[in-house]
Structures are given as C-alpha cells and as structure tokens.
Design a protein around this motif. Sequence first.
Motif, mmCIF file in Angstrom:
data_model
loop_
_atom_site.group_PDB
_atom_site.id
_atom_site.type_symbol
_atom_site.label_atom_id
_atom_site.label_comp_id
_atom_site.label_asym_id
_atom_site.label_seq_id
_atom_site.Cartn_x
_atom_site.Cartn_y
_atom_site.Cartn_z
ATOM 1 N N ARG A 105 0.926 -0.991 0.020
ATOM 2 C CA ARG A 105 -0.089 -0.098 0.047
ATOM 3 C C ARG A 105 0.901 1.332 0.011
ATOM 4 O O ARG A 105 1.688 1.317 0.818
ATOM 5 N N LEU A 106 0.594 2.135 -0.853
ATOM 6 C CA LEU A 106 1.414 3.472 -0.822
ATOM 7 C C LEU A 106 1.388 4.178 0.537
ATOM 8 O O LEU A 106 2.309 4.694 0.953
ATOM 9 N N SER A 107 0.365 4.058 1.350
ATOM 10 C CA SER A 107 0.196 4.670 2.341
ATOM 11 C C SER A 107 1.066 4.313 3.521
ATOM 12 O O SER A 107 1.660 4.676 4.265
ATOM 13 N N ALA A 108 1.507 2.858 3.266
ATOM 14 C CA ALA A 108 2.572 2.118 4.211
ATOM 15 C C ALA A 108 3.835 2.819 4.123
ATOM 16 O O ALA A 108 4.693 2.556 4.941
ATOM 17 N N LEU A 109 4.103 3.445 2.867
ATOM 18 C CA LEU A 109 5.425 4.431 2.854
ATOM 19 C C LEU A 109 5.787 5.233 4.027
ATOM 20 O O LEU A 109 6.815 5.294 4.229
ATOM 21 N N PHE A 110 4.733 5.859 4.639
ATOM 22 C CA PHE A 110 4.703 6.723 5.732
ATOM 23 C C PHE A 110 4.382 6.101 6.941
ATOM 24 O O PHE A 110 4.013 6.811 8.108
ATOM 25 N N THR A 111 4.638 4.865 7.448
ATOM 26 C CA THR A 111 4.514 4.177 8.603
ATOM 27 C C THR A 111 5.883 3.670 9.164
ATOM 28 O O THR A 111 6.843 3.622 8.445
ATOM 29 N N LYS A 112 5.826 3.304 10.244
ATOM 30 C CA LYS A 112 7.046 2.627 11.102
ATOM 31 C C LYS A 112 7.314 1.490 10.635
ATOM 32 O O LYS A 112 8.576 0.774 10.546
ATOM 33 N N ASP A 113 6.486 0.860 9.682
ATOM 34 C CA ASP A 113 6.621 -0.358 8.827
ATOM 35 C C ASP A 113 7.092 -0.156 7.590
ATOM 36 O O ASP A 113 7.023 -1.540 6.860
ATOM 37 N N SER A 114 7.393 0.905 7.292
ATOM 38 C CA SER A 114 7.590 1.014 5.761
ATOM 39 C C SER A 114 9.056 0.128 5.058
ATOM 40 O O SER A 114 10.011 0.229 6.056
ATOM 41 N N ILE A 115 8.857 -0.321 4.196
ATOM 42 C CA ILE A 115 9.918 -1.125 3.448
ATOM 43 C C ILE A 115 11.374 -0.138 3.350
ATOM 44 O O ILE A 115 12.192 -0.523 3.704
ATOM 45 N N ILE A 116 10.875 1.045 2.870
ATOM 46 C CA ILE A 116 11.966 2.153 2.566
ATOM 47 C C ILE A 116 12.710 2.606 3.913
ATOM 48 O O ILE A 116 13.720 2.495 4.083
ATOM 49 N N LEU A 117 11.776 2.632 4.929
ATOM 50 C CA LEU A 117 12.397 2.937 6.122
ATOM 51 C C LEU A 117 13.436 1.695 6.729
ATOM 52 O O LEU A 117 14.401 2.170 7.276
ATOM 53 N N TRP A 118 12.713 0.704 6.614
ATOM 54 C CA TRP A 118 13.502 -0.562 7.013
ATOM 55 C C TRP A 118 14.889 -0.588 6.189
ATOM 56 O O TRP A 118 16.063 -0.940 6.934
ATOM 57 N N MET A 119 14.926 -0.306 4.967
ATOM 58 C CA MET A 119 15.965 -0.411 4.200
ATOM 59 C C MET A 119 17.173 0.698 4.695
ATOM 60 O O MET A 119 18.214 0.516 4.879
ATOM 61 N N LEU A 120 16.641 1.917 4.964
ATOM 62 C CA LEU A 120 17.468 3.028 5.445
ATOM 63 C C LEU A 120 18.142 2.705 6.538
ATOM 64 O O LEU A 120 19.082 3.147 6.825
ATOM 65 N N LYS A 121 17.259 2.043 7.588
ATOM 66 C CA LYS A 121 17.823 1.637 8.962
ATOM 67 C C LYS A 121 18.645 0.418 8.954
ATOM 68 O O LYS A 121 19.752 0.123 9.711
ATOM 69 N N THR A 122 18.634 -0.517 7.876
ATOM 70 C CA THR A 122 19.530 -2.015 8.192
ATOM 71 C C THR A 122 20.321 -1.718 7.014
ATOM 72 O O THR A 122 21.218 -2.821 6.975
ATOM 73 N N TRP A 123 20.383 -1.258 5.760
ATOM 74 C CA TRP A 123 21.307 -1.378 4.643
ATOM 75 C C TRP A 123 22.837 -1.470 5.173
ATOM 76 O O TRP A 123 23.558 -2.382 4.792
ATOM 77 N N LYS A 124 23.372 -0.530 5.950
ATOM 78 C CA LYS A 124 24.588 -0.721 6.299
ATOM 79 C C LYS A 124 24.986 -1.825 7.186
ATOM 80 O O LYS A 124 25.946 -2.651 6.689
ATOM 81 N N LYS A 125 24.128 -2.058 7.937
ATOM 82 C CA LYS A 125 24.325 -3.180 8.916
ATOM 83 C C LYS A 125 24.364 -4.460 8.360
ATOM 84 O O LYS A 125 24.959 -5.455 8.748
ATOM 85 N N GLN A 126 23.348 -4.702 7.523
ATOM 86 C CA GLN A 126 23.228 -6.035 6.674
ATOM 87 C C GLN A 126 24.401 -5.932 5.797
ATOM 88 O O GLN A 126 24.978 -7.115 5.570
ATOM 89 N N THR A 127 24.974 -4.913 5.171
ATOM 90 C CA THR A 127 26.363 -5.150 4.377
ATOM 91 C C THR A 127 27.478 -5.442 5.163
ATOM 92 O O THR A 127 28.188 -6.421 4.494
ATOM 93 N N ILE A 128 27.630 -5.049 6.270
ATOM 94 C CA ILE A 128 28.536 -5.439 7.085
ATOM 95 C C ILE A 128 28.486 -6.791 7.478
ATOM 96 O O ILE A 128 29.622 -7.592 7.466
ATOM 97 N N ARG A 129 27.457 -7.145 7.830
ATOM 98 C CA ARG A 129 27.000 -8.564 8.306
ATOM 99 C C ARG A 129 27.138 -9.446 7.136
ATOM 100 O O ARG A 129 28.192 -10.545 7.506
ATOM 101 N N TYR A 130 26.924 -9.383 5.983
ATOM 102 C CA TYR A 130 27.028 -10.245 4.919
ATOM 103 C C TYR A 130 28.755 -10.228 4.342
ATOM 104 O O TYR A 130 29.098 -11.275 3.981
ATOM 105 N N GLU A 131 29.310 -9.156 4.475
ATOM 106 C CA GLU A 131 30.830 -9.107 4.330
ATOM 107 C C GLU A 131 31.414 -9.960 5.204
ATOM 108 O O GLU A 131 32.401 -10.765 4.974
ATOM 109 N N GLU A 132 31.178 -9.894 6.549
ATOM 110 C CA GLU A 132 31.866 -10.981 7.684
ATOM 111 C C GLU A 132 31.463 -12.034 7.336
ATOM 112 O O GLU A 132 32.204 -13.181 7.347
ATOM 113 N N MET A 133 30.354 -12.510 6.935
ATOM 114 C CA MET A 133 29.780 -13.934 6.642
ATOM 115 C C MET A 133 30.487 -14.411 5.479
ATOM 116 O O MET A 133 31.078 -15.563 5.530
#
Length: 163
Positions: A105-133
């Motif tokens: 839902r487009l409205s979900a872009l503006f909630t705490k469950d937004s996939i965009i917000l999730w990406m912004l919060k986790t991208w760096k951490k995930q990249t480091i995690r997979y680099e280490e793995m």
Amino acid sequence: KTTLAKELSARLGIPHVELDGLYHQANWQPANDEDFLASVKAATSGDSWVICGNYYSKIGQEIWPQADTIIWCNYSFGRVFWQLLRRTLTRGARRAELWNGNRERLSALFTKDSIILWMLKTWKKQTIRYEEMFHRSTLSATLIRLKNPKERREFLKSVNDKN
C-alpha cells in the motif's frame, strides 16, 4: 534478488523458492519460526532449487549448508534505494498481489513499518554482516558476490554458457 533468482531458476530448469512468500502469511502476519522452517525444508527437499531471500537468522543454520552456491547481490546503497522505491511505488499503485493475498500500500510508505524505512535503517548493518559472513564462511558452497547489474548479466551469461 527476485529477478536474478527467477532468471536463474528458468535457465537451470529448477524450482524457484520465494522466502518472502513462505514467511509473510495473510495480512502480513509472519509465519512462526517452526512453520517457516518446515515450509522451507519442504520447498528445498528436491535435488536442486534456487532460493530468493536469506532469512539467515531463521533458516541459515539448516538451509545454507545444503546450498552449492550462494549469491550476494551487493549493490550500492543508491541502486538498492531507487530500485526499492520504484518497485514499492509501482506495486502500490497497481495494487499487485505479492503472496498470500498481501499487497503493498502506498500509505505504508509513511508508517513505521515502511520497507523504505527498514532499508534505510538496516542497509549498512546488513552489508557489514554479509561481508563478515562471506569473509569467515565455513560453508562448502561457492560464494559469488555481484556488485552491479552488469556483473549480474555476465554471471547469467556464464550460466548459459555452461548449459
């Protein structure tokens, strides 16, 4: 990830397993860990398969050791962000069903469950995690890291050349 997994599955003539489809139940409810692992095990019980997604914390210890190849699409932040934004806007505007009746839902872009917000919060951490793995992997699988769409195309061409 999904585009690559689907193309690879089609070229190799083996099943494609969409982990998000197994995890996200109706109304975006997550499968419980036991049911999720059981459904992934059932989907990967054959000799060959292509999985899309990772869910390492939920299935990695059980499923990753079965893989003969693990591919990491390690694209730049900018590329991932714009692809995710474009995909989310397109799916939301079209109200396309993803799995189990769920739709973005487009409205979900503006909630705490937004996939965009999730990406912004986790991208760096995930990249480091997979680099280490990848760096400390004890898996017998071939590890392939694709850094951009050109490398993806070259990899798929090499798959065609082998078959």
